[in-house]
Design a protein around this motif. Structure first.
Motif, mmCIF file in Angstrom:
data_model
loop_
_atom_site.group_PDB
_atom_site.id
_atom_site.type_symbol
_atom_site.label_atom_id
_atom_site.label_comp_id
_atom_site.label_asym_id
_atom_site.label_seq_id
_atom_site.Cartn_x
_atom_site.Cartn_y
_atom_site.Cartn_z
ATOM 1 N N MET A 131 6.231 43.075 -52.752
ATOM 2 C CA MET A 131 6.646 41.527 -52.494
ATOM 3 C C MET A 131 7.790 41.506 -51.602
ATOM 4 O O MET A 131 8.881 42.141 -52.567
ATOM 5 C CB MET A 131 6.524 40.379 -53.238
ATOM 6 N N ASP A 155 0.679 35.437 -52.401
ATOM 7 C CA ASP A 155 1.233 36.086 -53.412
ATOM 8 C C ASP A 155 0.470 35.843 -54.949
ATOM 9 O O ASP A 155 1.164 36.015 -56.061
ATOM 10 C CB ASP A 155 2.647 36.078 -54.185
ATOM 11 N N HIS A 174 -3.327 43.329 -55.808
ATOM 12 C CA HIS A 174 -2.034 42.248 -55.474
ATOM 13 C C HIS A 174 -1.854 42.919 -53.039
ATOM 14 O O HIS A 174 -2.283 44.546 -53.392
ATOM 15 C CB HIS A 174 -0.739 42.676 -55.518
ATOM 16 N N HIS A 184 -3.470 38.454 -47.925
ATOM 17 C CA HIS A 184 -2.347 38.649 -46.923
ATOM 18 C C HIS A 184 -2.640 39.591 -46.286
ATOM 19 O O HIS A 184 -1.984 39.641 -45.035
ATOM 20 C CB HIS A 184 -1.159 40.524 -48.382
ATOM 21 N N HIS A 228 3.985 36.574 -44.137
ATOM 22 C CA HIS A 228 4.475 37.139 -44.963
ATOM 23 C C HIS A 228 4.114 38.950 -45.805
ATOM 24 O O HIS A 228 4.581 39.576 -46.005
ATOM 25 C CB HIS A 228 3.631 36.805 -46.350
ATOM 26 N N ASP A 253 6.518 41.801 -46.307
ATOM 27 C CA ASP A 253 5.748 42.699 -46.997
ATOM 28 C C ASP A 253 5.255 44.664 -46.639
ATOM 29 O O ASP A 253 5.598 45.685 -47.634
ATOM 30 C CB ASP A 253 4.349 42.612 -48.506
#
Ligand SMILES: [Zn+2]
Length: 183
Positions: free
Chosen positions: A1, A39, A57, A62, A102, A106
């Motif tokens: 992140m 996240d 993750h 995402h 986002h 990332d």
């Protein structure tokens, strides 16, 4: 992140493209929350979900589809009575861009696994070819003890400054357009 504050800064920068004085402030607050929400998947680490899993993750939360669904829920369910100064579709576009930014940021970090942009159709993890942003440690305590300063410096350079520049460009452009309309 990248760190949460920087994701929110990116969302606020994108918000300037949609901004009008009549739009309630909560739109921008919710946009910032949308940009941090992917996240939430780090919770999975506590439950034995692996980084590379579907719910891992930088996995499904995402993805572009997650961004589209979240934006639809927020824009059409959360703001179902209509919002002054902005249409439902524009709201959806803003929340989609805020959430999708986002994953994009990332994918520009120099560590961890890539981002599952096309999940659930394709769980492959992708990075962008250009990854200047120093990856932020997942745990907050580590963030403050270890690489925190280096991470903030790189986020300042690659997220905050571009978001600020975007905001300035949009404001200048809006002013120019307004003047040409008036003249
Ligand atoms: Zn993330």
């Amino acid at each position: 992140m990248a760190s949460a504050i920087s994701h929110a800064v990116a969302a606020l920068g994108l918000g300037t493209m949609f901004a009008r004085p009549t739009i309630p402030k909560r739109v921008w607050v919710i946009g910032a929350i949308c940009s941090v929400l992917p996240d939430i998947d780090v919770i999975g680490f506590r439950f034995g979900i692996h980084y590379g899993d579907f719910w891992g993750h930088r996995g499904f939360t995402h993805s572009l589809l997650f961004a589209a669904i979240l934006a639809a829920l927020v824009a059409f369910a959360g703001f179902s009575r209509g919002t002054p100064g902005i249409s439902g579709v524009s709201l959806w576009i803003y929340f989609f861009l805020a959430t999708a930014s986002h994953g994009l940021l990332d994918a520009m970090t120099n560590g961890g696994l890539g981002v599952a942009f096309f999940s659930p159709f394709d769980n492959t993890r992708y990075f962008l070819p250009w990854r200047p942003i120093a990856v932020s440690p997942i745990s907050v305590t580590r963030f403050f003890s270890e690489r925190g300063v280096a991470v903030l410096q790189s986020e300042l350079l690659w997220i905050w400054i571009p978001a600020g520049l975007l905001a300035v460009c949009v404001l200048v452009l809006k002013n120019v357009l307004k003047r040409s309309e008036e003249s």
